[in-house]
Motif scaffolding. Structure first.
Motif, PDB file in Angstrom:
ATOM      1  N   THR A  32       0.784  -1.154   0.392  1.00  0.00           N
ATOM      2  CA  THR A  32       0.194   0.011  -0.027  1.00  0.00           C
ATOM      3  C   THR A  32       0.559   1.049   0.453  1.00  0.00           C
ATOM      4  O   THR A  32       2.014   1.285   0.355  1.00  0.00           O
ATOM      5  CB  THR A  32      -0.991  -0.014   1.151  1.00  0.00           C
ATOM      6  N   THR A  36      -1.301   7.716   0.773  1.00  0.00           N
ATOM      7  CA  THR A  36      -2.504   7.602   0.133  1.00  0.00           C
ATOM      8  C   THR A  36      -3.508   6.512   1.085  1.00  0.00           C
ATOM      9  O   THR A  36      -4.513   6.423   0.937  1.00  0.00           O
ATOM     10  CB  THR A  36      -2.434   7.560  -1.222  1.00  0.00           C
ATOM     11  N   LYS A  38      -3.642   4.069  -0.748  1.00  0.00           N
ATOM     12  CA  LYS A  38      -4.147   3.044  -1.873  1.00  0.00           C
ATOM     13  C   LYS A  38      -3.271   2.104  -1.679  1.00  0.00           C
ATOM     14  O   LYS A  38      -2.174   2.263  -1.540  1.00  0.00           O
ATOM     15  CB  LYS A  38      -4.542   4.348  -2.921  1.00  0.00           C
ATOM     16  N   ALA A  56       1.344   4.925  -4.488  1.00  0.00           N
ATOM     17  CA  ALA A  56       0.075   4.793  -6.013  1.00  0.00           C
ATOM     18  C   ALA A  56       0.236   5.686  -7.399  1.00  0.00           C
ATOM     19  O   ALA A  56      -0.562   5.452  -8.207  1.00  0.00           O
ATOM     20  CB  ALA A  56      -1.278   5.348  -5.407  1.00  0.00           C
TER      21      ALA A  56
END
Length: 197
Positions: A32, A36, A38, A56
């Motif tokens: 990840t 972010t 994400k 990301a």
């Protein structure tokens, strides 16, 4: 403004790690994005202090790089400097009769490691602190009071001064340390001051 990076007169080279470090042998990237949260794109990476980070997107990578460059952690010299400062700090603390009794039954290697992790995160390092919060970590220390907090702060100030840290950076670091007083001494948290319109 000219910055003075922490210096040890013995064997410490003044190395400030750069956000664009490309050294080999870095740890593998996380799945990840650290900015972010994400999913990270394994093609968008940056190596910082020997750890590889995946992002990301390019915007997140740039934010991470900018945050590192602007952090007090980086201005003080990064991991190498924090490690050196903590080692010298505990030499002083363990010689200080006002507070050394708090460390009599403590595994000092573990204590130093936790302190390095905490200070790094508090000063803007890239790895979040995962240990106990300050209240929990100090709640079992009966009799802890302002004089003990002041002694610890004095030892940190003496450490940073001895290591020839820029006085403005010392002032910033001491302000961060001072902001932890109520948590360390298990006092009720002060309500946030509302912003003036």
């Amino acid at each position: 403004m000219k910055r003075t990076i922490l210096v040890l007169s013995l064997a410490f080279c003044s190395l400030a790690a750069t956000a664009a470090d490309t050294s080999k042998g870095a740890e593998s990237t996380a799945p990840t994005c650290p900015v972010t949260g994400k999913a990270a794109n394994p093609a968008i990476t940056l190596v910082y202090e020997g750890n590889s980070y995946a992002f990301a997107d390019e915007t997140a990578k740039q934010k991470f790089s900018d945050d590192r460059a602007n952090s007090l952690y980086q201005k003080l010299g990064g991991k190498t400097a924090i490690d050196a400062a903590v080692e010298l700090f505990y030499v002083k603390v363990l010689a200080d009769k006002r507070v050394n009794h708090f460390f009599e039954d403590i595994n000092m290697n573990k204590q130093k490691r936790k302190q390095k992790e905490f200070l790094s995160a508090a000063l803007g390092g890239p790895i979040p602190y995962a240990g106990k919060d300050l209240r929990s970590a100090h709640e079992s220390l009966g009799g802890l009071n302002d004089s003990h907090f002041d002694a610890i702060a004095e030892n940190l100030l003496a450490t940073l001064t001895e290591l020839k840290v820029d006085p403005q950076l010392i002032e910033q670091a001491m302000a961060i340390v001072g902001s932890t007083r109520d948590a360390v001494l298990n006092r009720p948290a002060k309500p946030a001051t509302p912003a003036v319109p």
